[in-house]
Structure formats: C-alpha cells, structure tokens
Design an enzyme around this catalytic site. Structure first.
Site: not given
Lengths: 418, 566
Positions: B131, B254, B397, B422, B424, B487, B489, B529
């Site tokens: 961004h 943890v 998020r 943290i 966007s 693969c 594609c 695949c």
C-alpha cells in the site's frame, strides 16, 4: 526441426482416433501426450460401457483405450509421451510448437493441428460451495484417479454432489471398495447422468438420489467433518430453513466438465459460450485455418465412442487440409436446442459425412427434429423423447443438397402430438 | 471524548451491560454484551484512535463460547531446555521479517509457529497489496511503518528473489468536478509519505486501464503501490532467516509462560520448555493471548474477517495494476474498501470485505461476502463475473480497538517486545516492523556483533515456464525432472516440486508445495495434479501416500490403500 502434416495434441479417445485416421489418410503425423501413458481419462475408467458403438461390444475404458493404442501402433504415426506443449504459435504455413519433456526442449512445425486436449472438472468453488477448506473435497475424476490408478481410498463416508456420469460411477465404485456413499445430491430437478448409470450405479446399490438439493457448506478444519445440504428453488438458490447437516468425511463433486481450450485460445480460436469448445465446421476445423478440434475439447460428450468418432473425422480432414478461403455458413438453431455442433458448414468442403451432434435445452416428449434449407425441409427425424443429459447424433449426407455460402440452414424442433 | 462521556455513551447505547474502568495504563472494559457486534462496538467507543492507552476488553457475550486456540496434538521434547537469546512467537510475515532482521546479528534466534508451515494465517490470506498508505491518519505508527515498509520493498524483493510489481494504484472518482482538487492534494501525498501521484482524466485513465468502469470520471494514480505474493514473501523471509542461522520450529504452540518479578523465565510449548532471553510477540490474532501469558496484557485484539476471490488468469487481460472506485467503499470504516488487484502471478484478486468475528481461526467463507464484494467492485470493474472465480479464501485481521500497530517493549514485563495489532497494511509494513523490532532487540543485546556470514540474498525455486527456451533446456539437461510437467494449468515441473520439498524451510504437505511453487493454484485447482503431487511427496520424503497431508496434522488426503480397511 521436425516437420509434420498433422500434429495431434492429446492421447485420449479423441486424439488416438485422430492420429490413426490422419496417418491412414497418408499424412505424416505426430501425437503428443503429456502423460507417460496413452489413453487420457480412459486409463482410470475401469467400469464398462465403452465401445458399444465403435467396437460392437462392451469394454472397460482401459480396454477401449488399448484397442486404439494397438491400432495406433500399426500406423506410422510418431508418438511423444510425457511431452507438454508449452507454446503454440501461428506461422505463415502452419504452426510452431514448443515442447517440454524430460528429454529437453524441442520445436516442431506442423501444417495442421488437431486439439484433443479433453476437459477438466468444475470445482467446488466454481459451484459456489462455501465453508472451510479441509482435506476430503475431491472432484469425481480426481477421486477416481486416486482410487483406480493410485489404489488409494479417498474417503470412507462420502457425500456426492452432482449426478453427472462420473459421480454416479464413483458412487458405485466407492461402495464396491467398502466406502459408504450416504447420498447423491443434484441441484437440478432431473439427474444429469445417463439413465443406465442412475439405475446400475445407484438403484442397484441402494444409494439414495436427492434431486433439487445441493451442498451449500463444507465443515471441518482439517478433514471434512460434515456438509450442509439444502433444497434449492427453481433458480437453484438454496432455500433457507431446509438445511440439513450431514456428517461425512468426504465430499465428491461431479458438477460438470469444462473443455480445455487454453491452447486454442492462445491461437485466437473463438469459442462457443454454450459448448465452451471452439466453433467449428463439418470438418471439425475451428474458425482458425488449420486448427481442428475433436472430442471433449469441442463439446462434452456422453460416450467415448462419439469422442473417437469426431477424432476420426478431424484427423482425416486435417490430413487433407490445404489452405484456402472459407466462407462459412452458420447453422441456425431454435431455442429448443442447448447447442448443435458443428455451428458452421463449409459449402466448399465435403458435406457427404456431415454429423450433427446436439443436446435439447429441456426435457421433451415425442419430438420431430427438422432441418430446413432456405425454408424447405431437407431432413427430419423423430424422437420418442429427448433429455438434456443425452447427446443426440444425426449423420446426414448434405452433399447433394445444393448448399451455397448464401443458403440459410435451420434446425428446429416440433412437438409431435400422438 | 472524556472517560465520563464514554461511560455515558456506553450506558445510553447498551444500558448497564458494559462498563468502562480506567485503570493504570489501560481502559478496562467489562460486562456482558448481547452480541459480539455490541461487544466490538463498545470497545470502539471506548478507544481513542492511535492512543497508547488501550482498551482491554473482558466483555463476554451471553451464550457465546469463543473457541480456544487450536494447538497441535504433537507432543515431544524437541525444544526442551533450549536457551535462545530471542524467541519469536509467530511465523507470519511480521515474525519472519523480524527473524530475518535479527539474523544480521550474532544472536541465537528461535522462530516458532503453532501451524505446520509459515504464513498459514493472515499472511497467506490477504490481497498482496503493497500500500501507499492513502487512508491512514498521519501520526499513527502504522502510517510511519507503512511508508518505510513500502520504500523497503524494491530492495527486499530483489534480495529475496521474490516477484514484486510496483504497478501503482488508481483511486478513481465518479465526479469529474474533483479533478482540480486532486491536483491540490498532490503535495499532501508527497508530504504524508504516500509518495508521488499523477492526476488522470477519464481519457488518460482509460488509456492505461482500458476496461475500468465508465463510472470512473477521473483518477489519482499512486506510483508507490505494488503487488507481491504475500505467502511467497513470507516463505522467502523465513528461508533467508534460516539460511542465516535462525532456528525455525513449526507445530510449536506456546501453552504458558513462567513469569517472575516482571521477567519471563520460561516459555512452555508442546515441544518442550524454552528459556529465552527475550520473547517477541508476533502472534497475530493471538498476540493478546501471548501478552496475557506473559502477564503483560495491555491491549485487546478483535478479529476481523476479510474474504477475497481469486479469478482465472483469463481475467487478467482486463487489468494492468490495481484500482478501486471511491464512493463505493463499504460502510465499515475498517477496510481500505478493497479493490481489484492484478497479481504478480497473473491472476486477479477481488476484495476484501470486513466483518467482525469472535472466532480467530474460523476461515470459512460464505456466499454473502463474495456476492457483496462483487456487487461493490463491479462499479469499478464491470467486467468482473463470478464465472471467472477459481477460488476464494478468508483471512482474519488482528485489529486492536485503537486500530493502530503496537510495536513496543513490554510494559509490565522486561523481556518481551510486542509486535501486535498488525492488521492491514501489515504486509507492507512488515519489513519496517522487522527493522524497528531489531533496533529494540539491540537494546537488550548491546554487545551483539554483526553476523559475519549474513547473506541477504536468497536463491528462489526457479520457475521453468518463465525461462527462455535455451535456459530451460540447460536446466532439463542437468535434471530431467525439470522437463516433466506435473501441473498443466500453471506449467509446474516435477523438479520444481521436489525443490519445494527440499528448501531451507522444507515442507511436506500439498498446500506447502502449492504455496512454494504453485501446482494446484490454477483453474483446475489440483484436479489433475494432486494425485501426482501426492505421489512425488510420498516418493521424495519416503512416506506412504496415505500419510501425505493437505496441510495441518489432521488433514490427510487419503484413507489408506483400497482393500486394506475392509
């Protein structure tokens, strides 16, 4: 650089037939297959029902492929296995192909190209299934490959969405291998597969078929734990309040096949939105000169026999392909048809072995199919009933019909009152 | 708003259901809300955007049980007794960026993640946009880090050999009348760090983005915007960190910590107890949980879902870079409004939306999100059709109520650094967060020397399909596996898949391979695949095919050989 008259891409039932017929017609022919073995999807089809039309007997997919492979071996066609066409480029007098294989990189030149690349399966996300993304969601063909080629069980408690033929075959196959198939769900009000498969794969094994119901949601974070199914309205939207939670470990999808035409598109071949295959004429030549298409690349067929039939024709015509101006005549169809292949006729080319393949748009009772040339009926055929899942075939000698580039050809359906 | 005013507002909206208690260094929100949305709304009312006094919410919702963090079933002693200088919790893009920065120093660094691979949560579930930071208030930490991070991308991606396209971004407007105003904003963007801009008339815009909507009357072009593969970058950061000496331990959760006199003494995981000198909390949506274990909880995370759709490469012809249309933004203020992004891999990404959720690991998608996103983005890109969708995914998020990043040393505990909240533009900011945290770590280890063998450059998995005929031929000559296409594609060879299994951060799963070299990312979504990829994993790693997993430990694809279970 090696040079061929005809190069066939794809070694399934269409490509094998095309390579055989091209070679028999005297063309120097190359067949390219990306897998290590020929046969395409037939390799994993261990069920029977193949070859009734072509060989007059019921064969498994593997047997059917083997017959074609043996036949190919008697020809002089060259074969490249485990070879991938990375690029196809149009040149002045033909096509330049860039090939990738364990042997290295290679370029070959071909005058005519037959695309026999088959189709792929529509996936869960393409039919808007939501929820989590756990292990245990397979397309029917992938499940079939795991089970029949790799010998591995894809699941034990399975829900199948879609009543397409591969889904039905897999319902039986999984049951025979000891898995429990809890039900086959079909969003449409009618089954999509052939009636014989509904009867032999579901009824014979007491597997319930639920029509007008679809899977909306997948549950389970790691492995599938359940699916939600719901009834759908006439626009195929799930109806709130009809949801049912079905614990299972596997969801198998048989929700349609999409012709693989990425290579065709890279050559600028226009596609029919309806068939998702190229527009073609009665020689199976696409709208790009020298590029032919056959089998499931052209339109999804119910029977391998039909796939090979179009392969035969495409290969033979590719062998005699010579560049000239084509003025194509569109085949006009009424709304009663889902589609008709070929979509065009080339009045200058051989019309004696024209074959129309079509599907009806809706289920119909007694129906008369009429072919009109400039408003005059030149052929008709009666059907006792037509169903969208069943492809119909009309061979027709049009050579004496007097077609010109200005003719008008129409295909119509009429109800027959008894 | 004063505390008293906030308390009044809470009472007015929610009755006495929730109560705000100003405590030392935090705003404690307690009570029982009627719904999760109420609980979030209350938190947002009590928060001051960007404040370093955070809302800590203990609000419960009647009848709502929030699922606990998923923990791997694996139990071993692989880490027992380790005494790393630094233990990083969380191998998302933030944790991996921190790890790589720390590998510049001669420190003993342990990077852990509870998942089977790096980048499995938000770092692989976003739109990959780098961004310019258009809509972030100046003064926020995330603004500063976004600006810095954005500038670091070119070099970082060059060093790590990760595809990065500084393609720019068009912010389109419906009203022609704003055009002169756009010129006036140019100095602002320059000063605020978003960088250099161009003002485009409809005609000029159409020349560059032919298929953009006719609704777009003019546009502002931000040159600094870019597109990157977010999991590709995270894997690359982790690989480079590992190559430079960081120890990565996956499947490592943890569970709790022993804290004495404001200091973390030990960290208990499912793979043994670790005694780190310093802990770095980069645990994403679980950062609050980690802070709580460390007895240093001074913020709360409220998870926010976002769904993106990925379109077939055929749709890529409609878009050169990234664009969105102003005025079609969602009503929620907490998303950049999404947009349409042409990805570095040749697909198109559409989304994301923003929906509050109490569940931190529920990645399920729903039809409504896709429908709404398409409805909205079609204003900018009328060519969007759901028929082009090849797949969709949801990410979550890790937002704080203050909607800013927290990158700071522990408040009540000496040896922890939090990189929390943290969300966007966390992908853009990650390199800068790494740098900032590394700076703080130096305070703890003032004598740490430079790592003399640090090499910032990483060798990628070479993508055969992108090479020239001759280069490709050379690779195949050395290793025929590079000539065997698995693969179809994405045109990925067997050699590339085997490479993915043998990287500095190895993987053993179908999804892990997919993230590293893309088999199954194409339009058939692995239909052709996946049996082959399973076979290659099985052969290369010497495990039965039935043991090959899609991803996490319970995600085996197959159920044993046929006939075996009868």
């Amino acid at each position: 650089m090696k040079n061929y008259d005809v190069t066939v891409i794809g070694g399934g039932p269409g490509g094998l037939a095309a390579a055989i017929s091209a070679d028999n017609a005297g063309a120097s022919t190359l067949l390219i297959e990306r897998e290590a073995r020929l046969g395409g999807v037939l390799k994993q089809c261990i069920h029977d029902g193949f070859g009734v039309i072509r060989f007059g007997e019921k064969l498994s997919g593997c047997e059917y492929a083997t017959r074609l492979i043996r036949e190919l071996e008697t020809t002089g066609a060259e074969l490249m296995l485990s070879t991938f066409v990375s690029k196809a480029e149009k040149q002045r007098d033909g096509y330049l192909l860039t090939l990738t294989s364990r042997g290295g990189m290679e370029r070959v030149f071909t005058k005519a190209l037959v695309l026999a690349t088959g189709c792929r399966e529509r996936t869960a996300k393409q039919v808007a299934i939501h929820g989590t993304r756990p292990a245990g969601v397979f397309t029917a063909g992938t499940a079939q490959a795991f089970l029949n080629v790799r010998g591995q069980m894809p699941g034990k408690r399975c829900v199948i969405l879609g009543s397409g033929d591969i889904g039905l075959i897999m319902a039986r196959r999984l049951t025979l291998e000891g898995a429990r198939v809890l039900g086959v769900y079909e969003a449409k009000p009618d089954p999509s597969g052939l009636m014989r498969n509904i009867s032999q794969c579901l009824w014979d094994f007491d597997i319930p078929l639920h029509l007008s119901k679809t899977v909306t949601t997948v549950h389970g974070d790691e492995r599938v734990e359940a699916v939600t199914v719901a009834e759908v309205d006439e626009k195929m939207r799930p109806i709130a309040g009809t949801e049912e939670y079905i614990p299972c470990d596997t969801l198998i999808l048989s929700v349609g096949l999409i012709p693989e035409n990425e290579l065709a598109e890279s050559l600028g071949v226009p596609l029919d939105k309806k068939t998702k295959g190229p527009f073609c004429d009665q020689s199976y030549m696409t709208l790009v000169d020298g590029v032919f298409s056959c089998g499931n690349t052209l339109h999804v067929s119910d029977l391998a026999d039909y796939v090979s039939e179009s392969g035969d024709a495409a290969g033979r015509r590719a062998a005699s392909y010579a560049r000239r101006e084509r003025s194509l005549l569109p085949v006009n169809i009424s709304r009663d048809f889902s589609y008709v292949v070929p979509q065009y006729l080339d009045p200058e080319a051989d019309l004696s072995e024209t074959v129309f393949f079509f599907r009806t748009a809706a289920e119909r009772k007694k129906t008369k199919l009429r072919i009109l040339l400039d408003g005059v009926e030149i052929k008709q055929k009666q059907y006792n009933g037509l169903r969208p899942p069943e492809m119909e075939r009309i061979p027709f000698d049009l050579s004496g019909a007097g077609l010109t580039k200005d003719s008008k050809l129409e295909l119509l359906m009429e109800e027959v009152r008894s | 708003m004063s505390v008293a005013k906030k308390q009044r507002k809470l009472r007015k909206i929610f009755g006495g259901a929730m109560e705000l208690r100003p405590e030392k260094g935090r705003m404690h929100l307690v009570g029982e809300a009627k719904s999760w949305d109420d609980a979030v709304q209350a938190g947002l009312i009590c928060a001051k955007k960007g404040s370093d006094i955070h809302v800590v919410s203990d609000v419960t919702v009647k009848g709502l049980e929030i699922p606990p963090m998923r923990v791997p079933e694996l139990r071993d002693n692989a880490l027992e007794g380790l005494r790393p200088d630094v233990m990083i919790i969380g191998a998302g893009v933030t944790g991996c960026a921190i790890a790589r920065e720390l590998s510049r120093l001669k420190l003993n660094v342990l990077l852990t993640d509870k998942e089977y691979d790096v980048a499995t949560h938000a770092s692989s579930r976003n739109d990959g946009m780098v961004h310019p930071g258009i809509d972030i208030l100046p003064g926020l930490l995330k603004k500063k880090l976004n600006t810095r991070g954005n500038r670091m991308y070119t070099r970082l991606c060059r060093e790590l050999n990760v595809p990065f396209d500084r393609c720019g971004q068009y912010l389109c407007f419906r009203q022609k009348s704003v055009l002169p105003l756009l010129y006036l904003t140019k100095p602002y963007w320059l000063l605020s760090g978003a960088g250099s801009t161009e003002v485009l008339t409809k005609k000029a815009l159409k020349k560059r983005e032919t298929d953009v909507s006719d609704e777009a009357a003019c546009a502002l072009y931000f040159k600094s915007a870019g597109s990157v593969c977010p999991y590709g970058l995270t894997v690359a950061l982790a690989e480079n960190a590992v190559e430079n000496g960081v120890r990565l331990s996956l499947d490592t959760a943890v569970l709790n910590m022993a804290v004495e006199k404001g200091e973390i003494r030990s960290v208990n995981t499912n793979r043994g107890t670790v005694y780190p000198g310093l802990v770095i909390n980069a645990a994403g949506v679980f950062a609050e949980d980690v802070a709580k274990m460390a007895q240093d909880r001074f913020f709360s995370i409220h998870p926010r879902r976002g769904t993106n759709a990925i379109l077939d490469k055929k749709a890529r012809r409609h878009i050169v870079s990234i664009y969105s249309l102003m005025g079609t933004q969602s009503k929620s203020a907490h998303t950049k409004g999404g947009g349409v992004v042409g990805t570095v891999d040749g697909n198109v990404l559409v989304g994301p939306d923003a929906v509050e959720t109490p569940e931190k690991e529920n990645f399920a998608t729903d039809a409504e999100s896709i429908l709404k996103t398409f409805e909205k983005q079609r204003h900018a890109a009328p060519w969007l059709t759901q028929g082009d969708i090849i797949t969709y995914f949801t990410g979550i998020r890790a937002a704080t109520y203050e909607e800013d990043f927290i990158v700071e040393k522990g408040r009540a505990v000496r040896n922890i650094i939090h990189a929390a909240g943290i969300q966007s533009p966390g992908l853009t900011a990650a390199p800068a967060v790494g740098e900032m945290v590394a700076g703080m770590v130096r305070d703890y280890f003032p004598k740490a020397e430079k790592n003399p063998s640090f090499d910032p450059n990483r060798k990628p998995i070479v993508r055969m399909a992108e090479l020239s005929f001759e280069e490709r031929a050379k690779y195949i000559e050395q290793n025929p596996d590079y000539g065997e296409i698995v693969c179809r594609c994405e045109e990925i060879s067997r050699g590339e898949i085997i490479d993915a299994l043998r990287r500095p951060v190895p993987c053993s799963t179908v999804d892990g391979v997919k993230r590293r070299c893309r088999p199954g990312m194409g339009r058939c979504q692995g239909g052709f695949c996946s049996p082959l990829v399973v076979k290659i994993i099985s052969e290369t790693l010497g495990i039965p095919e039935s043991e090959v997993r899609k991803g996490s430990e319970g995600s085996r694809l197959l159920m044993g050989e046929k006939g075996a279970h009868k």
